[in-house]
Design an enzyme around this catalytic site. Structure first.
Site, PDB file in Angstrom:
ATOM      1  CG  ASP A  98      -7.280  -1.825  -0.255  1.00  0.00           C
ATOM      2  OD1 ASP A  98      -8.137  -1.196   0.406  1.00  0.00           O
ATOM      3  OD2 ASP A  98      -6.953  -1.520  -1.416  1.00  0.00           O
TER       4      ASP A  98
ATOM      5  CB  SER B  69      -3.293  -6.410  -4.250  1.00  0.00           C
ATOM      6  OG  SER B  69      -2.019  -5.828  -4.064  1.00  0.00           O
ATOM      7  CB  THR B  70       0.130  -9.792  -4.746  1.00  0.00           C
ATOM      8  OG1 THR B  70       0.503  -8.717  -3.884  1.00  0.00           O
ATOM      9  CG2 THR B  70       1.363 -10.519  -5.230  1.00  0.00           C
TER      10      THR B  70
ATOM     11  CG  HIS C   9      -3.253  -2.398  -4.583  1.00  0.00           C
ATOM     12  ND1 HIS C   9      -3.206  -3.291  -3.543  1.00  0.00           N
ATOM     13  CD2 HIS C   9      -4.334  -1.612  -4.358  1.00  0.00           C
ATOM     14  CE1 HIS C   9      -4.210  -3.060  -2.719  1.00  0.00           C
ATOM     15  NE2 HIS C   9      -4.923  -2.056  -3.194  1.00  0.00           N
TER      16      HIS C   9
ATOM     17  CG  MET D 164       0.720  -8.481   0.750  1.00  0.00           C
ATOM     18  SD  MET D 164       2.449  -8.100   0.335  1.00  0.00           S
ATOM     19  CE  MET D 164       2.267  -6.580  -0.611  1.00  0.00           C
TER      20      MET D 164
END
Length: 364
Positions: free
Chosen positions: A299, A177-178, A203, A296
């Site tokens: 997940d 993600s991030t 994401h 972040m």
């Protein structure tokens, strides 16, 4: 003490919306708003913000030019505000390469539900940016130079040292993600051309995943593409979940295939890493290699635990090399990881593991 945010956008409407949204959170405070990077430069000196939100297309100085100078002279957490267009997605990927922590697509202002979802997203991302480790890019001569692909050669005698059986039966599953766009790029670019199929979840909105796959395909030895529902997974190819659908894997006669579903978000995400990892646990079992990178939230943690319990070998990015140590930390907390490694070593550890028998019986 509230996190101090400086909003930089040439649109007075967007500056107003962003300021109102961010100020609605008790732990966030917009200390100033600037219509262009020239004004922002002075405000940074006087206001010392903790986080910057930055538009890309602005007068007097382009947002990317400003970001490059900022990361060179005064590195700080930056969240890009991007338009949902092809041009916007490509510029956003450049911004992430230049050191921006994350991005948020410009909101639709025609519904209260859309504004509320946007409020949650941008506040979460500002908080994550504040706690992130700013990544100052190393600008070498070959930083974005495409790698030359070698001829496929003969499977079984390739430079990766992987057998035909390994290439056909094993799968690598990666979630991020991030900070993940640069992390995924580093991992994929470190891998040889002849690898088992690789499935990726990052994401991102739909337009951005298409641009991201194209960008990776031009940089890596592997072929990289967006996954298509029902397509067979072949060696030497990485399949990125499109931004509109969950990606899962299904075992079929002779191998595996990609499955896409526009079902409800999981952990507030679609695509979700947990969906991919849970499918790998049931369909791939000990033939899977699970990788969880910077991001972040949580997940992927439960899905990776399921993979681990099914016999797959799993690895997570370490705290020091993560932009945001959220997803790998959660996977470690639940006991889902066999190994933890710095980003620069993950590719070589994946290859070493693939040279061993499936599962976790032998350390690579």
């Amino acid at each position: 003490m509230a996190i101090k945010v400086l909003v930089v956008d040439d649109s007075a409407v967007m500056r107003g919306v962003l300021s109102e949204v961010i100020n609605s959170a008790p732990d966030l405070e917009v200390v100033g708003s600037a219509p262009d990077p020239i004004a922002a430069r002075e405000m940074i000196k006087t206001l010392s913000p903790d986080v910057l939100t930055l538009d890309i297309e602005m007068p007097r100085m382009d947002g990317l030019d400003f970001l490059a100078r900022l990361m060179r002279l005064r590195p700080m957490p930056v969240v890009m505000i991007s338009s949902l267009t092809q041009r916007g997605s490509e510029a956003t990927l450049q911004a992430l390469e230049l050191g921006a922590v994350d991005f948020v697509a410009k909101p639709r202002l025609d519904s209260m539900a859309g504004i509320e979802a946007y409020r949650v997203e941008i506040c979460d991302k500002v908080r994550a940016a504040y706690s992130a480790r700013p990544r100052v890019p190393v600008r070498g001569a070959d930083a974005s130079k495409p790698l030359l692909r070698e001829p496929l050669g003969v499977i079984g005698t390739n430079s990766s040292g992987l057998s035909e059986r390994t290439l056909q039966e094993r799968l690598v599953l990666i979630g991020a993600s991030t900070g993940g766009t640069e992390a995924i790029k580093e991992v994929l670019c470190s891998l040889p051309e002849q690898m088992p199929g690789i499935l990726l979840v990052q994401h991102m909105p739909e337009m951005f995943t298409a641009s991201f796959a194209k960008r990776l395909d031009g940089l890596c030895r592997l072929r990289v593409k967006e996954a298509v529902h029902g397509e067979k997974i072949v060696a030497g190819t990485a399949y990125l979940a499109p931004g509109h659908s969950h990606l899962s894997v299904r075992r079929v006669p002779g191998g595996y295939q990609c499955e896409l579903a526009q079902s409800e978000p999981v952990n507030r995400h679609r695509p979700a890493v947990d969906v991919l990892f849970h499918s790998a646990a049931s369909q791939v079992g000990a033939n899977g290699v699970g990788v969880i990178l910077t991001g972040m939230g949580k997940d992927g943690a439960q899905g990776m635990l399921a993979m681990h319990q099914a016999g797959a070998w799993t690895i997570g990015q370490d705290q020091e090399s993560c932009v945001v140590y959220g997803m790998p930390r959660e996977a470690a907390v639940v006991g889902a990881l066999d190994e933890v490694a710095p980003l620069r070593e993950i590719g070589q550890r994946i290859v070493a593991r693939l040279r061993s028998p499936a599962g976790r019986g032998i350390k690579g």
